[in-house]
Enzyme design. Sequence first.
Site, PDB file in Angstrom:
ATOM      1  N   ASP A  30       6.336  -7.736   7.177  1.00 20.41           N
ATOM      2  CA  ASP A  30       4.995  -7.319   6.708  1.00 20.41           C
ATOM      3  C   ASP A  30       3.851  -8.285   7.034  1.00 20.41           C
ATOM      4  O   ASP A  30       3.014  -8.576   6.154  1.00 20.41           O
ATOM      5  CB  ASP A  30       5.027  -7.056   5.193  1.00 20.41           C
ATOM      6  CG  ASP A  30       5.990  -5.942   4.786  1.00 20.41           C
ATOM      7  OD1 ASP A  30       6.609  -5.332   5.673  1.00 20.41           O
ATOM      8  OD2 ASP A  30       6.123  -5.691   3.571  1.00 20.41           O
TER       9      ASP A  30
ATOM     10  N   HIS B  19      -2.911  -0.438  -0.684  1.00 16.02           N
ATOM     11  CA  HIS B  19      -2.715  -1.352   0.448  1.00 16.02           C
ATOM     12  C   HIS B  19      -1.844  -0.676   1.494  1.00 16.02           C
ATOM     13  O   HIS B  19      -1.058   0.225   1.186  1.00 16.02           O
ATOM     14  CB  HIS B  19      -2.046  -2.654  -0.024  1.00 16.02           C
ATOM     15  CG  HIS B  19      -0.644  -2.433  -0.531  1.00 16.02           C
ATOM     16  ND1 HIS B  19      -0.375  -1.981  -1.807  1.00 16.02           N
ATOM     17  CD2 HIS B  19       0.562  -2.558   0.087  1.00 16.02           C
ATOM     18  CE1 HIS B  19       0.932  -1.854  -1.956  1.00 16.02           C
ATOM     19  NE2 HIS B  19       1.528  -2.185  -0.828  1.00 16.02           N
TER      20      HIS B  19
ATOM     21  N   LYS C 242       8.350   1.052   6.194  1.00 17.39           N
ATOM     22  CA  LYS C 242       9.011   1.235   4.892  1.00 17.39           C
ATOM     23  C   LYS C 242       7.985   1.577   3.825  1.00 17.39           C
ATOM     24  O   LYS C 242       6.801   1.295   3.990  1.00 17.39           O
ATOM     25  CB  LYS C 242       9.802  -0.024   4.515  1.00 17.39           C
ATOM     26  CG  LYS C 242       8.937  -1.247   4.382  1.00 17.39           C
ATOM     27  CD  LYS C 242       9.772  -2.482   4.166  1.00 17.39           C
ATOM     28  CE  LYS C 242       8.912  -3.697   3.968  1.00 17.39           C
ATOM     29  NZ  LYS C 242       7.977  -3.639   2.825  1.00 17.39           N
TER      30      LYS C 242
ATOM     31  N   CYS D 198       8.769  -8.754  -0.666  1.00 15.89           N
ATOM     32  CA  CYS D 198       9.530  -8.115   0.410  1.00 15.89           C
ATOM     33  C   CYS D 198      10.472  -9.059   1.143  1.00 15.89           C
ATOM     34  O   CYS D 198      11.547  -8.635   1.577  1.00 15.89           O
ATOM     35  CB  CYS D 198       8.568  -7.406   1.362  1.00 15.89           C
ATOM     36  SG  CYS D 198       7.776  -5.988   0.556  1.00 15.89           S
TER      37      CYS D 198
END
Length: 214
Positions: A16, A88, A113, A158
């Site tokens: 990410d 977001h 994801k 994450c």
Amino acid sequence: MVSLQSLAHTALVVVDVQNDFCPGGALAVPMGDEVVHLVNSLMPLFSHIVLTQDWHPRGHCSFASSHGKPPFSMDEENPSRGILWPDHCVAGTKGADFHPGLRVDLAHLILRKGTRIGLDSYSAFFENDGTTPTGLFGWLNNLGLTRIFVLGLATDYCVKATAVDGARLGLEVAVIPQASRPVSVSPSDEAEAIHAMQAAGCAVMPMADLRSQG
Ligand code: VGL
Ligand code: ZN
């Protein structure tokens, strides 16, 4: 210390590294952009590179706005969901794009994801129900890869979830906290995340151990 030869059969899982998680973004991770040059410098050491991308539809269940709540409040109707976030990484927006400095050209797989409106996904392996697979484990298996290095944003969400699930699946997992940054909703969150990853069987790899090989 890891040998370069062993990295030839190892996937680097870059979590990410997106505009919304960098300063100025909707869910800015403090100093999140500092990981970009570190990630770029490590990529050439690995035979396989995966970039994950948080990719939510509008109205996603992890957004506080979807529940009429303020950002960073708890989801009381569904406590297992945890913290509700500002909107977001909305699919197709600039905030969901990778940081412009990231060497996206070097990636072999881009894995999105959190794409289902009613299900969040911190881990790159499973949605947050703990059972719906993203396909990443199948990809690694298909290529005979049993080792991953995990880094990126955010250490306490994450990155942690990906590393812990990887270990749970029987992969050899190393995390690189120096090339990761935490959201730190509370100040102890990074240390607790690192502890949780170690408790799950993940190794913590200092950057210097990798660089000295390169
Ligand atoms: C993340 C919160 C919400 C992360 C993603 O990438 O760590 N955190 N969505
Ligand atoms: Zn998200």
